[in-house]
Structure formats: structure tokens, C-alpha cells
Design an enzyme around this catalytic site. Structure first.
Site, PDB file in Angstrom:
ATOM      1  N   SER A  90     -84.054 -76.456 -53.289  1.00 44.94           N
ATOM      2  CA  SER A  90     -82.593 -76.443 -53.374  1.00 44.94           C
ATOM      3  C   SER A  90     -82.053 -75.024 -53.397  1.00 44.94           C
ATOM      4  O   SER A  90     -80.878 -74.811 -53.116  1.00 44.94           O
ATOM      5  CB  SER A  90     -82.133 -77.124 -54.665  1.00 44.94           C
ATOM      6  OG  SER A  90     -82.581 -78.429 -54.714  1.00 44.94           O
ATOM      7  N   HIS A 100     -83.587 -80.236 -46.614  1.00 44.93           N
ATOM      8  CA  HIS A 100     -82.979 -80.456 -47.936  1.00 44.93           C
ATOM      9  C   HIS A 100     -82.404 -81.866 -47.982  1.00 44.93           C
ATOM     10  O   HIS A 100     -81.302 -82.104 -47.488  1.00 44.93           O
ATOM     11  CB  HIS A 100     -81.916 -79.385 -48.195  1.00 44.93           C
ATOM     12  CG  HIS A 100     -81.401 -79.387 -49.598  1.00 44.93           C
ATOM     13  ND1 HIS A 100     -80.069 -79.237 -49.914  1.00 44.93           N
ATOM     14  CD2 HIS A 100     -82.043 -79.522 -50.776  1.00 44.93           C
ATOM     15  CE1 HIS A 100     -79.929 -79.280 -51.227  1.00 44.93           C
ATOM     16  NE2 HIS A 100     -81.106 -79.458 -51.775  1.00 44.93           N
ATOM     17  N   GLU A 130     -79.919 -81.526 -44.887  1.00 47.87           N
ATOM     18  CA  GLU A 130     -79.607 -80.199 -44.349  1.00 47.87           C
ATOM     19  C   GLU A 130     -80.899 -79.637 -43.752  1.00 47.87           C
ATOM     20  O   GLU A 130     -81.905 -79.532 -44.450  1.00 47.87           O
ATOM     21  CB  GLU A 130     -79.102 -79.274 -45.460  1.00 47.87           C
ATOM     22  CG  GLU A 130     -77.714 -79.621 -45.961  1.00 47.87           C
ATOM     23  CD  GLU A 130     -77.237 -78.690 -47.081  1.00 47.87           C
ATOM     24  OE1 GLU A 130     -76.119 -78.180 -46.988  1.00 47.87           O
ATOM     25  OE2 GLU A 130     -77.999 -78.475 -48.056  1.00 47.87           O
ATOM     26  N   ASN A 189     -74.143 -77.369 -51.425  1.00 47.21           N
ATOM     27  CA  ASN A 189     -74.073 -76.821 -52.789  1.00 47.21           C
ATOM     28  C   ASN A 189     -73.256 -75.531 -52.851  1.00 47.21           C
ATOM     29  O   ASN A 189     -72.673 -75.213 -53.885  1.00 47.21           O
ATOM     30  CB  ASN A 189     -75.478 -76.609 -53.358  1.00 47.21           C
ATOM     31  CG  ASN A 189     -76.139 -77.937 -53.688  1.00 47.21           C
ATOM     32  OD1 ASN A 189     -75.462 -78.931 -53.926  1.00 47.21           O
ATOM     33  ND2 ASN A 189     -77.459 -77.964 -53.687  1.00 47.21           N
TER      34      ASN A 189
HETATM   35  N1  LIG Z   1     -83.703 -83.802 -57.961  1.00 44.83           N
HETATM   36  C1  LIG Z   1     -82.753 -83.489 -57.074  1.00 44.83           C
HETATM   37  O1  LIG Z   1     -81.600 -83.941 -57.172  1.00 44.83           O
HETATM   38  C2  LIG Z   1     -83.080 -82.599 -55.890  1.00 44.83           C
HETATM   39  C3  LIG Z   1     -82.243 -82.618 -54.757  1.00 44.83           C
HETATM   40  C4  LIG Z   1     -82.583 -81.839 -53.638  1.00 44.83           C
HETATM   41  C5  LIG Z   1     -83.714 -81.032 -53.677  1.00 44.83           C
HETATM   42  N2  LIG Z   1     -84.493 -80.994 -54.808  1.00 44.83           N
HETATM   43  C6  LIG Z   1     -85.700 -80.146 -54.766  1.00 44.83           C
HETATM   44  O2  LIG Z   1     -86.831 -80.981 -54.558  1.00 44.83           O
HETATM   45  C7  LIG Z   1     -87.983 -80.408 -55.182  1.00 44.83           C
HETATM   46  C8  LIG Z   1     -88.598 -81.425 -56.123  1.00 44.83           C
HETATM   47  O3  LIG Z   1     -87.659 -81.781 -57.099  1.00 44.83           O
HETATM   48  P1  LIG Z   1     -87.784 -83.137 -57.943  1.00 44.83           P
HETATM   49  O4  LIG Z   1     -86.442 -83.394 -58.527  1.00 44.83           O
HETATM   50  O5  LIG Z   1     -88.448 -84.180 -57.122  1.00 44.83           O
HETATM   51  O6  LIG Z   1     -88.791 -82.671 -59.104  1.00 44.83           O
HETATM   52  P2  LIG Z   1     -89.723 -83.585 -60.009  1.00 44.83           P
HETATM   53  O7  LIG Z   1     -89.973 -82.809 -61.239  1.00 44.83           O
HETATM   54  O8  LIG Z   1     -89.175 -84.973 -60.125  1.00 44.83           O
HETATM   55  O9  LIG Z   1     -91.083 -83.699 -59.169  1.00 44.83           O
HETATM   56  C9  LIG Z   1     -91.899 -82.601 -58.865  1.00 44.83           C
HETATM   57  C10 LIG Z   1     -93.329 -83.089 -58.675  1.00 44.83           C
HETATM   58  O10 LIG Z   1     -94.117 -82.004 -58.179  1.00 44.83           O
HETATM   59  C11 LIG Z   1     -95.399 -82.134 -58.734  1.00 44.83           C
HETATM   60  N3  LIG Z   1     -96.162 -80.906 -58.603  1.00 44.83           N
HETATM   61  C12 LIG Z   1     -96.109 -79.787 -59.367  1.00 44.83           C
HETATM   62  N4  LIG Z   1     -97.012 -78.895 -58.938  1.00 44.83           N
HETATM   63  C13 LIG Z   1     -97.649 -79.446 -57.870  1.00 44.83           C
HETATM   64  C14 LIG Z   1     -98.696 -79.015 -57.004  1.00 44.83           C
HETATM   65  N5  LIG Z   1     -99.269 -77.839 -57.150  1.00 44.83           N
HETATM   66  N6  LIG Z   1     -99.104 -79.853 -56.022  1.00 44.83           N
HETATM   67  C15 LIG Z   1     -98.538 -81.075 -55.864  1.00 44.83           C
HETATM   68  N7  LIG Z   1     -97.543 -81.534 -56.652  1.00 44.83           N
HETATM   69  C16 LIG Z   1     -97.117 -80.730 -57.644  1.00 44.83           C
HETATM   70  C17 LIG Z   1     -95.118 -82.552 -60.172  1.00 44.83           C
HETATM   71  O11 LIG Z   1     -96.281 -83.087 -60.802  1.00 44.83           O
HETATM   72  C18 LIG Z   1     -93.985 -83.549 -59.990  1.00 44.83           C
HETATM   73  O12 LIG Z   1     -94.482 -84.872 -59.824  1.00 44.83           O
HETATM   74  C19 LIG Z   1     -87.492 -79.136 -55.863  1.00 44.83           C
HETATM   75  O13 LIG Z   1     -87.726 -78.047 -55.008  1.00 44.83           O
HETATM   76  C20 LIG Z   1     -85.996 -79.378 -56.042  1.00 44.83           C
HETATM   77  O14 LIG Z   1     -85.245 -78.187 -56.085  1.00 44.83           O
HETATM   78  C21 LIG Z   1     -84.217 -81.769 -55.905  1.00 44.83           C
END
Ligand SMILES: NC(=O)c1ccc[n+]([C@@H]2O[C@H](COP(=O)([O-])OP(=O)(O)OC[C@H]3O[C@@H](n4cnc5c(N)ncnc54)[C@H](O)[C@@H]3O)[C@@H](O)[C@H]2O)c1
Length: 282
Positions: free
Chosen positions: A119, A140, A152, A190
Site C-alpha cells: 500500500s 494494489h 491499481e 489513497n
Molecule cells: N488490509 C488492507 O486493507 C490492505 C489493502 C491493500 C493492500 N494491503 C497490503 O497487502 C499486504 C498484506 O496485507 P494484509 O492486510 O493481508 O496483512 P495480513 O497481516 O492480514 O497478512 C500478511 C500475511 O503475510 C504472512 N507473511 C509474513 N511474512 C511472510 C513470509 N516471509 N513469507 C510468506 N508469508 C509471510 C503473514 O504470516 C500473514 O499471514 C500489505 O503489503 C498491505 O499493505 C492491505
């Protein structure tokens, strides 16, 4: 190149949502996380989400079975090797993402495209952690992925047209409406959304209207489904503040200064829904 198999790194909120969107569209998925428990949790979430779609009569039980059969969970990065596209959706941490990207870059065939769902981190900087900056792009997705139409597509400085076109074709196949964006902090949505939320805090702190009236005004006057202050409570006031601080730093423009009321509320621990108290009480 037509993408038939997608590797996903991270089975969390976004990873399992992307996996579901792919599988429902008939695209094979390998979803990798660090522990079997995390993988299982991701798969269970997909199952629950598909069940809700069945209840709403948007999906049949047969379609659910077919979709789940297309998702392979794994804790081994080697299983990503058969994919034409690998989407990194792990925890938002710069150092962690650099490590993961270096690891998969060394593992994957040169023609495989790597995308990141970050993000906030520069796509160009993450691309530089790989040996394939031309085959690297930001994808994204928005939360919840199965419901949200937007993706995106963020082109890093060196992203090729072929890479952009291949992931765009996939996004459309997933039923999404992609937009193409240059790499810049906040991308498009954003960049506009979070300063709007920040401005709502200025309007509130200046006593121009109550929180309820500010949110009602924006909902009824601009057709947004939720007001900016209620949205801040959902996102987390700490997240909104952190994003404004990044914009102020990266763009060096005082128009991105965080509202003092937002800073005060974060300092007081009133972060929104997750703490039970933000602009509103939960
Ligand atoms: N949550 C949102 O609203 C949202 C929206 C758009 C983008 N994002 C982006 O998406 C990405 C993930 O966010 P999320 O909300 O799903 O987070 P989350 O915490 O729900 O999930 C992240 C996952 O990554 C895993 N992980 C950590 N290290 C790892 C590794 N070395 N290898 C494999 N897996 C690993 C964790 O165990 C966890 O299950 C981030 O970059 C975030 O900025 C999030």
C-alpha cells in the site's frame, strides 16, 4: 503471455482474498505463508467467504468445490515455480518485503512476473531488489478483494508494457476494473482519500460541524457510502496519521500536514473501532 497459475505470498487478509478472486475466475493458485497454521487460516477464510456467496445465491456449491480445488496451500516457496505471476502480499514491512523479493527472484524463471500488493512502499524501490525490474509491477487490490472492483496497476520506473498488459488482462479476467498508475506515494486512491479524511478532522476540530453532520454531508452530498470520519475509525486513526506523515515527508508539501486533532487522538490511544473509541464510540 496469458497467466494461468498465480503464486501468492502471504495468506492473510489480502493474500487469501486475491486467491479467492483468482480461483473463482478459474485461475490456479499456489498460496504460500510461513506456517501451516497461517495457510490453513487463509484457506478457511476463503471457504467461509465462498459460503456467504452461496447464501446470497451468487455462487453454487459446485462452483465453491471447483474454486477450492484450484487453490494449493503451501509453506514452501519452491511450490511457486510453476506460476507465471507471483503476487507478494505479505506483511507491510519494507525490510521483510526486500528479503522475500530477493528470495523469490533467485528461485523463479526469468520470464515470471513478480507483483507486489504493497500500500505504501515505492514500486521502483522494490523492483530494484530483484533482477527483473521490467517484469515487476504493483497490483494494489482493495479490501475485501472478492467484493472490490478496483485494482491499481502501478508501473515502476522500469516496468515494461508487456508486463503491464499481462497483469491487466488477468485483472480483467478476475472481473476487476484496473486503472494504470505511475509510481508515487499513495498511488491514486489513497493519495486523494487520506488527505480528505485529514481535512474532515480539520473541519471537526474547527467546530464547523459535528462529526455526525460532517459524515452525513459527505454521504448525502457526494454519494460516498460512508462518511470520512467513520471511515477513519474503520481504517484506524494511527494508519491515517502514518500515511499523512509519509506524504508530508515524501512530497515535502505542507498541504499534507496531519491535523493536530488527529495527532492528539492517536497519542491518546483513541484509534477507532479497534480500540472501541475513535471519533465515535463502539
Ligand atoms: N488490509 C488492507 O486493507 C490492505 C489493502 C491493500 C493492500 N494491503 C497490503 O497487502 C499486504 C498484506 O496485507 P494484509 O492486510 O493481508 O496483512 P495480513 O497481516 O492480514 O497478512 C500478511 C500475511 O503475510 C504472512 N507473511 C509474513 N511474512 C511472510 C513470509 N516471509 N513469507 C510468506 N508469508 C509471510 C503473514 O504470516 C500473514 O499471514 C500489505 O503489503 C498491505 O499493505 C492491505
Amino acid at each position: 503471455m496469458r497467466i494461468q497459475t498465480v503464486g501468492i505470498i502471504g495468506a492473510g487478509t489480502m493474500g487469501n482474498g486475491i486467491a479467492q478472486a483468482c480461483a473463482v475466475a478459474g485461475v490456479k493458485v499456489v498460496m504460500v505463508d510461513i506456517s501451516q497454521a497461517a495457510v490453513d487460516k487463509g484457506l478457511t477464510t476463503v471457504g467461509g467467504s465462498l459460503d456467504r456467496l452461496i447464501k446470497k445465491e451468487k455462487l453454487t456449491a459446485e462452483q465453491k468445490t471447483a474454486a477450492l480445488a484450484l487453490i494449493q496451500g503451501s509453506t514452501n516457496y519452491d511450490d511457486l515455480k510453476g506460476a507465471q505471476l507471483v503476487i507478494e502480499a505479505a506483511t507491510e514491512n519494507h525490510a521483510l518485503k526486500l528479503k522475500i523479493l530477493g528470495q523469490v527472484d533467485a528461485l523463479l524463471a526469468p520470464e515470471v512476473i513478480i507483483a507486489t500488493n504493497t500500500s505504501s512502499i515505492s514500486i521502483t524501490k522494490l523492483a530494484a531488489a530483484t533482477s527483473r525490474a521490467d517484469r515487476f509491477i504493483g497490483m494494489h487490490f482493495f479490501n475485501p478483494v472478492p467484493m472490490m472492483a478496483l485494482v491499481e496497476l502501478i508501473r515502476g520506473y522500469l516496468t515494461s508494457d508487456a508486463t503491464h498488459d499481462a497483469v491487466k488482462e488477468l485483472a480483467v479476467r478476475l472481473g476487476k476494473s484496473p486503472i494504470t498508475v505511475k509510481n508515487a506515494p499513495g498511488f491514486v486512491v489513497n493519495r486523494i482519500l487520506v488527505p480528505m479524511i485529514n481535512e474532515a478532522f480539520f473541519v471537526l476540530s474547527e467546530g464547523i460541524a459535528t462529526a455526525e453532520d460532517i459524515d452525513a454531508g459527505m454521504k448525502l452530498g457526494t454519494n460516498q457510502p460512508i462518511g470520512p470520519l467513520a471511515l477513519a475509525d474503520m481504517i484506524g486513526l494511527d494508519v491515517c496519521l502514518a500515511v499523512m506523515e509519509v506524504y508530508l515527508e515524501e512530497y515535502g508539501d505542507s498541504k499534507y500536514r496531519p491535523c493536530p486533532l488527529l495527532k492528539e487522538m492517536v497519542a491518546a490511544g483513541q484509534l477507532g473501532r479497534k480500540t472501541g473509541q475513535g471519533v465515535y464510540t463502539y
